[in-house]
Design a protein around this motif. Structure first.
Motif, PDB file in Angstrom:
ATOM      1  N   SER A  84       0.830  -1.213   0.000  1.00 47.37           N
ATOM      2  CA  SER A  84       0.000   0.000   0.000  1.00 47.37           C
ATOM      3  C   SER A  84       0.859   1.256   0.000  1.00 47.37           C
ATOM      4  CB  SER A  84      -0.919  -0.001   1.227  1.00 47.37           C
ATOM      5  OG  SER A  84      -1.789  -1.095   1.180  1.00 47.37           O
ATOM      6  N   CYS A  85       1.910   1.255   0.783  1.00 46.40           N
ATOM      7  CA  CYS A  85       2.816   2.418   0.815  1.00 46.40           C
ATOM      8  C   CYS A  85       3.493   2.621  -0.541  1.00 46.40           C
ATOM      9  CB  CYS A  85       3.863   2.250   1.913  1.00 46.40           C
ATOM     10  SG  CYS A  85       3.181   2.385   3.574  1.00 46.40           S
ATOM     11  N   ALA A  86       3.833   1.531  -1.209  1.00 43.67           N
ATOM     12  CA  ALA A  86       4.468   1.640  -2.524  1.00 43.67           C
ATOM     13  C   ALA A  86       3.510   2.256  -3.539  1.00 43.67           C
ATOM     14  CB  ALA A  86       4.937   0.272  -3.000  1.00 43.67           C
ATOM     15  N   TRP A  87       2.238   1.848  -3.506  1.00 40.85           N
ATOM     16  CA  TRP A  87       1.253   2.441  -4.413  1.00 40.85           C
ATOM     17  C   TRP A  87       1.124   3.944  -4.156  1.00 40.85           C
ATOM     18  CZ3 TRP A  87      -1.711   0.926  -8.504  1.00 40.85           C
ATOM     19  CH2 TRP A  87      -1.662  -0.408  -8.844  1.00 40.85           C
ATOM     20  N   THR A  88       1.030   4.321  -2.886  1.00 45.68           N
ATOM     21  CA  THR A  88       0.872   5.734  -2.547  1.00 45.68           C
ATOM     22  C   THR A  88       2.106   6.539  -2.932  1.00 45.68           C
ATOM     23  OG1 THR A  88      -0.563   5.078  -0.716  1.00 45.68           O
ATOM     24  CG2 THR A  88       0.322   7.305  -0.663  1.00 45.68           C
ATOM     25  N   THR A  89       3.277   6.024  -2.619  1.00 41.06           N
ATOM     26  CA  THR A  89       4.516   6.717  -2.963  1.00 41.06           C
ATOM     27  C   THR A  89       4.664   6.853  -4.473  1.00 41.06           C
ATOM     28  OG1 THR A  89       5.552   5.832  -0.974  1.00 41.06           O
ATOM     29  CG2 THR A  89       7.019   6.699  -2.672  1.00 41.06           C
ATOM     30  N   GLY A  90       4.369   5.799  -5.198  1.00 45.66           N
ATOM     31  CA  GLY A  90       4.437   5.846  -6.652  1.00 45.66           C
ATOM     32  C   GLY A  90       3.497   6.885  -7.245  1.00 45.66           C
ATOM     33  N   ALA A  95       3.066  11.967 -10.319  1.00 49.54           N
ATOM     34  CA  ALA A  95       1.932  12.878 -10.514  1.00 49.54           C
ATOM     35  C   ALA A  95       2.293  14.086 -11.363  1.00 49.54           C
ATOM     36  CB  ALA A  95       1.384  13.331  -9.168  1.00 49.54           C
ATOM     37  N   GLY A  96       3.523  14.530 -11.340  1.00 48.43           N
ATOM     38  CA  GLY A  96       3.912  15.705 -12.101  1.00 48.43           C
ATOM     39  C   GLY A  96       4.526  15.423 -13.454  1.00 48.43           C
ATOM     40  N   TYR A  97       4.515  14.185 -13.885  1.00 46.72           N
ATOM     41  CA  TYR A  97       5.121  13.854 -15.175  1.00 46.72           C
ATOM     42  C   TYR A  97       4.314  14.463 -16.319  1.00 46.72           C
ATOM     43  CZ  TYR A  97       8.289  10.303 -13.249  1.00 46.72           C
ATOM     44  OH  TYR A  97       9.271   9.642 -12.586  1.00 46.72           O
ATOM     45  N   VAL A  98       4.994  15.132 -17.225  1.00 49.19           N
ATOM     46  CA  VAL A  98       4.376  15.673 -18.434  1.00 49.19           C
ATOM     47  C   VAL A  98       5.315  15.425 -19.614  1.00 49.19           C
ATOM     48  CG1 VAL A  98       3.012  17.455 -17.286  1.00 49.19           C
ATOM     49  CG2 VAL A  98       5.338  17.965 -17.994  1.00 49.19           C
ATOM     50  N   GLY A  99       4.794  15.551 -20.800  1.00 44.26           N
ATOM     51  CA  GLY A  99       5.620  15.443 -21.996  1.00 44.26           C
ATOM     52  C   GLY A  99       6.189  14.060 -22.210  1.00 44.26           C
ATOM     53  N   ALA A 100       7.483  14.020 -22.489  1.00 44.08           N
ATOM     54  CA  ALA A 100       8.158  12.761 -22.839  1.00 44.08           C
ATOM     55  C   ALA A 100       8.145  11.772 -21.678  1.00 44.08           C
ATOM     56  CB  ALA A 100       9.602  13.043 -23.271  1.00 44.08           C
ATOM     57  N   ARG A 142       7.397   0.004  -9.386  1.00 43.20           N
ATOM     58  CA  ARG A 142       7.176   0.470 -10.751  1.00 43.20           C
ATOM     59  C   ARG A 142       5.737   0.533 -11.222  1.00 43.20           C
ATOM     60  NH1 ARG A 142      12.011  -1.248 -10.290  1.00 43.20           N
ATOM     61  NH2 ARG A 142      13.667  -0.602 -11.684  1.00 43.20           N
ATOM     62  N   ARG A 143       4.810  -0.105 -10.615  1.00 41.81           N
ATOM     63  CA  ARG A 143       3.545  -0.291 -11.297  1.00 41.81           C
ATOM     64  C   ARG A 143       2.534   0.832 -11.189  1.00 41.81           C
ATOM     65  NH1 ARG A 143       1.504  -4.987  -7.692  1.00 41.81           N
ATOM     66  NH2 ARG A 143       1.448  -3.837  -5.793  1.00 41.81           N
ATOM     67  N   ARG A 144       2.719   1.834 -10.380  1.00 45.44           N
ATOM     68  CA  ARG A 144       1.723   2.878 -10.256  1.00 45.44           C
ATOM     69  C   ARG A 144       1.826   3.926 -11.358  1.00 45.44           C
ATOM     70  NH1 ARG A 144      -3.276   3.539  -8.794  1.00 45.44           N
ATOM     71  NH2 ARG A 144      -3.685   5.646  -8.188  1.00 45.44           N
ATOM     72  N   ALA A 145       2.932   4.027 -12.012  1.00 50.68           N
ATOM     73  CA  ALA A 145       3.172   5.109 -12.969  1.00 50.68           C
ATOM     74  C   ALA A 145       2.117   5.268 -14.050  1.00 50.68           C
ATOM     75  CB  ALA A 145       4.550   4.933 -13.603  1.00 50.68           C
ATOM     76  N   PRO A 146       1.674   4.225 -14.749  1.00 47.82           N
ATOM     77  CA  PRO A 146       0.798   4.480 -15.876  1.00 47.82           C
ATOM     78  C   PRO A 146      -0.557   5.028 -15.492  1.00 47.82           C
ATOM     79  CG  PRO A 146       1.060   2.134 -15.545  1.00 47.82           C
ATOM     80  CD  PRO A 146       2.020   2.822 -14.633  1.00 47.82           C
ATOM     81  N   THR A 147      -1.138   4.569 -14.390  1.00 49.22           N
ATOM     82  CA  THR A 147      -2.473   5.031 -14.064  1.00 49.22           C
ATOM     83  C   THR A 147      -2.461   6.443 -13.510  1.00 49.22           C
ATOM     84  OG1 THR A 147      -2.277   3.948 -11.924  1.00 49.22           O
ATOM     85  CG2 THR A 147      -3.404   2.749 -13.668  1.00 49.22           C
ATOM     86  N   THR A 148      -1.441   6.799 -12.755  1.00 51.09           N
ATOM     87  CA  THR A 148      -1.392   8.129 -12.179  1.00 51.09           C
ATOM     88  C   THR A 148      -1.047   9.173 -13.223  1.00 51.09           C
ATOM     89  OG1 THR A 148      -0.675   7.179 -10.114  1.00 51.09           O
ATOM     90  CG2 THR A 148      -0.376   9.524 -10.362  1.00 51.09           C
ATOM     91  N   ALA A 149      -0.062   8.903 -14.033  1.00 51.00           N
ATOM     92  CA  ALA A 149       0.338   9.873 -15.045  1.00 51.00           C
ATOM     93  C   ALA A 149      -0.790  10.111 -16.041  1.00 51.00           C
ATOM     94  CB  ALA A 149       1.590   9.397 -15.766  1.00 51.00           C
TER      95      ALA A 149
END
Length: 169
Positions: A84-90, A95-100, A142-149
């Protein structure tokens, strides 16, 4: 054998629903909802992969740790807490990723989740606790990146939404 037959039957029923809907005058689903060539299809596949990744770690991981590897319930709870902590931290990290960077995590994230789930299931099959722990640490990092971005309203996200047909969404 019975579970394989049930799984095949369920898959056939789902395919039949989409087949019947594609030929109906008044459609319930968008056209080609799971096509890899459309943004909507890619989004649907992302939801499927995220669901598989999340359910395998939140449901199967505690069960495997307790039943197969005789880990105490306290340590299993700690594993769930780390997850759970890994999901939240990820979530906060991307959250601020933009562009490339955003495009990269949107493309690489589902692949990383698929690799993590494959490693998790392999570790269960081989009854390898060390492989299980390595897979968990790798996947949690690694797994939270696609849904949050993808939930941000960045210019590339807005462009993706403009491509979707409005009468089918």
């Amino acid at each position: 054998l019975g579970r394989i037959v049930l799984f095949a039957g369920a898959t056939a029923c789902i395919a039949l629903v989409f087949f019947i809907d594609a030929r109906a005058r008044q459609r319930m689903f968008p056209s080609r909802p799971f096509s890899l060539a459309t943004p909507l299809g890619m989004g649907n596949w992302l939801l499927v992969i995220v669901g598989i990744a999340q359910s395998s770690s939140t449901i199967l991981l505690p069960l495997v740790l307790q039943v197969v590897h005789d880990v105490t319930p306290l340590l299993v709870g700690v594993t769930s807490l780390i997850n759970s902590c890994a999901w939240t931290t990820g979530t906060f990290l991307v959250a601020g990723y933009v562009g490339a960077r955003e495009r990269f995590v949107l493309r690489a994230g589902p692949i990383m989740m698929l690799v993590a789930v494959t490693g998790f299931l392999t570790s269960i099959y081989l009854s390898s606790l060390s492989l299980l722990l390595v897979t968990c640490v790798w996947s949690m990092s690694r797994r939270r990146a696609p849904t949050t971005a993808s939930t941000r309203a960045s210019p590339s996200s807005r462009a993706l939404w403009r491509e979707l047909p409005r009468d089918r969404c």
